[in-house]
Scaffold this motif. Structure first.
Motif, PDB file in Angstrom:
ATOM      1  N   LYS A 182       0.825  -1.209   0.000  1.00 13.94           N
ATOM      2  CA  LYS A 182       0.000   0.000   0.000  1.00 13.94           C
ATOM      3  C   LYS A 182       0.860   1.261   0.000  1.00 13.94           C
ATOM      4  CE  LYS A 182      -3.536   2.498   2.594  1.00 13.94           C
ATOM      5  NZ  LYS A 182      -4.379   2.534   3.829  1.00 13.94           N
ATOM      6  N   ALA A 183       1.842   1.315   0.871  1.00 14.51           N
ATOM      7  CA  ALA A 183       2.708   2.499   0.963  1.00 14.51           C
ATOM      8  C   ALA A 183       3.456   2.719  -0.348  1.00 14.51           C
ATOM      9  CB  ALA A 183       3.686   2.350   2.117  1.00 14.51           C
ATOM     10  N   PHE A 184       3.957   1.624  -0.921  1.00 11.74           N
ATOM     11  CA  PHE A 184       4.700   1.719  -2.179  1.00 11.74           C
ATOM     12  C   PHE A 184       3.802   2.266  -3.290  1.00 11.74           C
ATOM     13  CE2 PHE A 184       5.638  -0.269  -6.295  1.00 11.74           C
ATOM     14  CZ  PHE A 184       6.892   0.282  -6.528  1.00 11.74           C
ATOM     15  N   LEU A 185       2.560   1.778  -3.355  1.00  6.18           N
ATOM     16  CA  LEU A 185       1.625   2.227  -4.386  1.00  6.18           C
ATOM     17  C   LEU A 185       1.297   3.710  -4.244  1.00  6.18           C
ATOM     18  CD1 LEU A 185      -0.874  -0.778  -4.608  1.00  6.18           C
ATOM     19  CD2 LEU A 185       0.730  -0.023  -6.362  1.00  6.18           C
ATOM     20  N   LYS A 186       1.120   4.161  -3.010  1.00  2.00           N
ATOM     21  CA  LYS A 186       0.782   5.571  -2.784  1.00  2.00           C
ATOM     22  C   LYS A 186       1.944   6.482  -3.165  1.00  2.00           C
ATOM     23  CE  LYS A 186      -3.090   5.505   0.337  1.00  2.00           C
ATOM     24  NZ  LYS A 186      -3.792   6.276   1.364  1.00  2.00           N
ATOM     25  N   ILE A 187       3.167   6.085  -2.793  1.00  2.57           N
ATOM     26  CA  ILE A 187       4.347   6.893  -3.120  1.00  2.57           C
ATOM     27  C   ILE A 187       4.566   6.929  -4.636  1.00  2.57           C
ATOM     28  CG2 ILE A 187       6.865   7.023  -2.930  1.00  2.57           C
ATOM     29  CD1 ILE A 187       6.558   5.845  -0.099  1.00  2.57           C
ATOM     30  N   SER A 188       4.447   5.767  -5.270  1.00  2.00           N
ATOM     31  CA  SER A 188       4.641   5.703  -6.727  1.00  2.00           C
ATOM     32  C   SER A 188       3.563   6.497  -7.456  1.00  2.00           C
ATOM     33  CB  SER A 188       4.637   4.249  -7.200  1.00  2.00           C
ATOM     34  OG  SER A 188       3.406   3.622  -6.913  1.00  2.00           O
ATOM     35  N   ASN A 189       2.350   6.516  -6.899  1.00  3.01           N
ATOM     36  CA  ASN A 189       1.252   7.272  -7.491  1.00  3.01           C
ATOM     37  C   ASN A 189       1.538   8.775  -7.454  1.00  3.01           C
ATOM     38  OD1 ASN A 189      -1.246   7.000  -8.809  1.00  3.01           O
ATOM     39  ND2 ASN A 189      -2.348   7.668  -6.990  1.00  3.01           N
ATOM     40  N   THR A 207       8.367  14.697 -27.560  1.00  2.51           N
ATOM     41  CA  THR A 207       7.744  14.812 -26.236  1.00  2.51           C
ATOM     42  C   THR A 207       6.566  13.858 -26.101  1.00  2.51           C
ATOM     43  OG1 THR A 207       8.336  17.174 -26.213  1.00  2.51           O
ATOM     44  CG2 THR A 207       6.777  16.426 -24.554  1.00  2.51           C
ATOM     45  N   VAL A 208       5.743  13.773 -27.137  1.00  4.33           N
ATOM     46  CA  VAL A 208       4.596  12.863 -27.118  1.00  4.33           C
ATOM     47  C   VAL A 208       5.062  11.413 -27.027  1.00  4.33           C
ATOM     48  CG1 VAL A 208       2.636  11.969 -28.440  1.00  4.33           C
ATOM     49  CG2 VAL A 208       3.064  14.422 -28.378  1.00  4.33           C
ATOM     50  N   ASN A 209       6.073  11.066 -27.822  1.00  2.00           N
ATOM     51  CA  ASN A 209       6.609   9.697 -27.774  1.00  2.00           C
ATOM     52  C   ASN A 209       7.171   9.362 -26.396  1.00  2.00           C
ATOM     53  OD1 ASN A 209       6.000   8.937 -30.430  1.00  2.00           O
ATOM     54  ND2 ASN A 209       7.847   9.898 -31.226  1.00  2.00           N
ATOM     55  N   TYR A 210       7.896  10.306 -25.797  1.00  2.00           N
ATOM     56  CA  TYR A 210       8.433  10.093 -24.450  1.00  2.00           C
ATOM     57  C   TYR A 210       7.303   9.886 -23.445  1.00  2.00           C
ATOM     58  CZ  TYR A 210      12.999  11.707 -26.154  1.00  2.00           C
ATOM     59  OH  TYR A 210      14.185  11.844 -26.836  1.00  2.00           O
ATOM     60  N   TYR A 211       6.227  10.658 -23.611  1.00  2.92           N
ATOM     61  CA  TYR A 211       5.076  10.558 -22.708  1.00  2.92           C
ATOM     62  C   TYR A 211       4.410   9.189 -22.817  1.00  2.92           C
ATOM     63  CZ  TYR A 211       0.422  11.527 -20.792  1.00  2.92           C
ATOM     64  OH  TYR A 211      -0.741  11.476 -20.064  1.00  2.92           O
ATOM     65  N   VAL A 212       4.230   8.728 -24.042  1.00  2.00           N
ATOM     66  CA  VAL A 212       3.615   7.413 -24.274  1.00  2.00           C
ATOM     67  C   VAL A 212       4.501   6.302 -23.722  1.00  2.00           C
ATOM     68  CG1 VAL A 212       2.908   5.747 -26.039  1.00  2.00           C
ATOM     69  CG2 VAL A 212       2.297   8.161 -26.295  1.00  2.00           C
ATOM     70  N   TYR A 213       5.801   6.362 -24.046  1.00  2.00           N
ATOM     71  CA  TYR A 213       6.736   5.336 -23.567  1.00  2.00           C
ATOM     72  C   TYR A 213       6.818   5.343 -22.044  1.00  2.00           C
ATOM     73  CZ  TYR A 213       8.298   4.984 -28.423  1.00  2.00           C
ATOM     74  OH  TYR A 213       8.344   4.801 -29.777  1.00  2.00           O
ATOM     75  N   TYR A 214       6.813   6.544 -21.467  1.00 10.55           N
ATOM     76  CA  TYR A 214       6.880   6.637 -20.001  1.00 10.55           C
ATOM     77  C   TYR A 214       5.701   5.912 -19.356  1.00 10.55           C
ATOM     78  CZ  TYR A 214       5.708   8.385 -15.429  1.00 10.55           C
ATOM     79  OH  TYR A 214       5.310   8.441 -14.111  1.00 10.55           O
ATOM     80  N   ILE A 260       6.019   2.034 -19.926  1.00 10.74           N
ATOM     81  CA  ILE A 260       7.143   1.464 -19.169  1.00 10.74           C
ATOM     82  C   ILE A 260       6.891   1.564 -17.666  1.00 10.74           C
ATOM     83  CG2 ILE A 260       9.593   1.764 -18.599  1.00 10.74           C
ATOM     84  CD1 ILE A 260      10.002   2.656 -21.521  1.00 10.74           C
ATOM     85  N   MET A 261       6.311   2.693 -17.228  1.00  8.29           N
ATOM     86  CA  MET A 261       5.997   2.865 -15.808  1.00  8.29           C
ATOM     87  C   MET A 261       5.007   1.805 -15.344  1.00  8.29           C
ATOM     88  SD  MET A 261       3.483   4.018 -13.567  1.00  8.29           S
ATOM     89  CE  MET A 261       2.383   4.898 -14.678  1.00  8.29           C
ATOM     90  N   THR A 262       4.001   1.518 -16.172  1.00  8.49           N
ATOM     91  CA  THR A 262       3.002   0.492 -15.840  1.00  8.49           C
ATOM     92  C   THR A 262       3.655  -0.871 -15.690  1.00  8.49           C
ATOM     93  OG1 THR A 262       1.275   1.705 -17.039  1.00  8.49           O
ATOM     94  CG2 THR A 262       0.877  -0.631 -16.590  1.00  8.49           C
ATOM     95  N   VAL A 263       4.559  -1.204 -16.612  1.00  9.45           N
ATOM     96  CA  VAL A 263       5.252  -2.493 -16.567  1.00  9.45           C
ATOM     97  C   VAL A 263       6.130  -2.604 -15.324  1.00  9.45           C
ATOM     98  CG1 VAL A 263       6.958  -3.959 -17.707  1.00  9.45           C
ATOM     99  CG2 VAL A 263       5.236  -2.768 -19.074  1.00  9.45           C
ATOM    100  N   ILE A 264       6.955  -1.576 -15.088  1.00 11.35           N
ATOM    101  CA  ILE A 264       7.874  -1.601 -13.932  1.00 11.35           C
ATOM    102  C   ILE A 264       7.113  -1.667 -12.617  1.00 11.35           C
ATOM    103  CG2 ILE A 264       9.588  -0.263 -12.651  1.00 11.35           C
ATOM    104  CD1 ILE A 264      10.638   0.761 -15.326  1.00 11.35           C
ATOM    105  N   LEU A 265       6.073  -0.841 -12.495  1.00 13.14           N
ATOM    106  CA  LEU A 265       5.269  -0.819 -11.266  1.00 13.14           C
ATOM    107  C   LEU A 265       4.629  -2.172 -11.011  1.00 13.14           C
ATOM    108  CD1 LEU A 265       4.163   0.952  -8.966  1.00 13.14           C
ATOM    109  CD2 LEU A 265       2.232   1.523 -10.452  1.00 13.14           C
ATOM    110  N   SER A 266       4.072  -2.772 -12.058  1.00  9.82           N
ATOM    111  CA  SER A 266       3.420  -4.076 -11.922  1.00  9.82           C
ATOM    112  C   SER A 266       4.424  -5.159 -11.516  1.00  9.82           C
ATOM    113  CB  SER A 266       2.738  -4.465 -13.230  1.00  9.82           C
ATOM    114  OG  SER A 266       1.717  -3.557 -13.551  1.00  9.82           O
TER     115      SER A 266
END
Length: 212
Positions: free
Chosen positions: A73-80, A120-127, A130-136
């Motif tokens: 829970k704490a990790f999810l809140k901080i990452s959010n 910038t758009v490509n970086y936003y999409v990739y971010y 990739i963030m979803t994958v790493i977080l999961s």
């Protein structure tokens, strides 16, 4: 045939007589269209930020009970919080791109700004993907690191099940869920931002034609 195509056709017919005026007319239309596209990118990014922020406000605290038991829970809140901070940075960058395109009066500069906006758009999409994958992956590593705790949390009534089989079913379900989530994200970004980027690329090619 749109307004720009008609003007280009007329420009070629009158090239010997009015090249400068026709060039300026075509440039102004491309500039206006590019500015509008970048504005929509900025607006959509803000809308996404507000939408997910509103969704998070609607989620009851009880929803996070299971994550608290699994010690994530704490990790999810901080990452959010960190995620929203990064999105705010992207919103600022999109605003800067829009603001800079609005005041550009040179073809070469407009071309550079279009390239910058695309990046910038490509970086936003990739971010986001990739963030979803790493977080999961991190959340699942924490969850599956203690199979006994996972079984207790997910099977509070202590039903007669094979713990090993249950572990692998949960693991496969998480992997499938992650793949579906990534697929949906990719389709969304491909559809929404893909359409805008294709239009922006078309404008860039039109500017290249004018520069020749």
């Amino acid at each position: 045939m749109d307004e720009l195509d008609l003007l280009k056709k007329d420009w070629k017919k009158q090239e010997s007589s009015y090249p400068k005026l026709s060039y300026n007319e075509i440039y102004k239309i491309i500039h206006k269209k590019s500015s509008s596209i970048v504005k929509w990118i900025f607006v959509i990014c803000i809308a996404e930020f507000l939408f997910w922020g509103f969704i998070n406000l609607l989620i009851p605290e009880s929803f996070f009970t299971i994550y608290e038991k699994l010690h994530v829970k704490a990790f999810l809140k901080i990452s959010n919080i960190l995620h929203y901070a990064v999105v705010v940075v992207f919103i600022y960058l999109f605003y800067k791109n829009y603001n800079s395109i609005c005041v550009i009066d040179s073809t070469s500069l407009l071309m550079k700004k279009i390239i910058k906006t695309r990046k910038t758009v490509n970086y936003y999409v990739y971010y986001n993907i990739i963030m979803t994958v790493i977080l999961s992956i991190i959340v699942n590593i924490i969850m599956f690191s203690d199979s006994t705790l996972l079984n207790e949390v997910m099977n509070p009534k202590h039903l007669e099940i094979n713990e090993t089989k249950f572990f692998y079913i949960m693991l496969i379900a998480q992997i499938v869920g992650l793949l579906i989530m990534i697929g949906l994200l990719w389709l969304y970004y491909k559809f929404v931002y893909g359409i805008l980027l294709r239009k922006l690329n078309k404008n860039y090619k039109e500017l290249e034609t004018l520069e020749v």
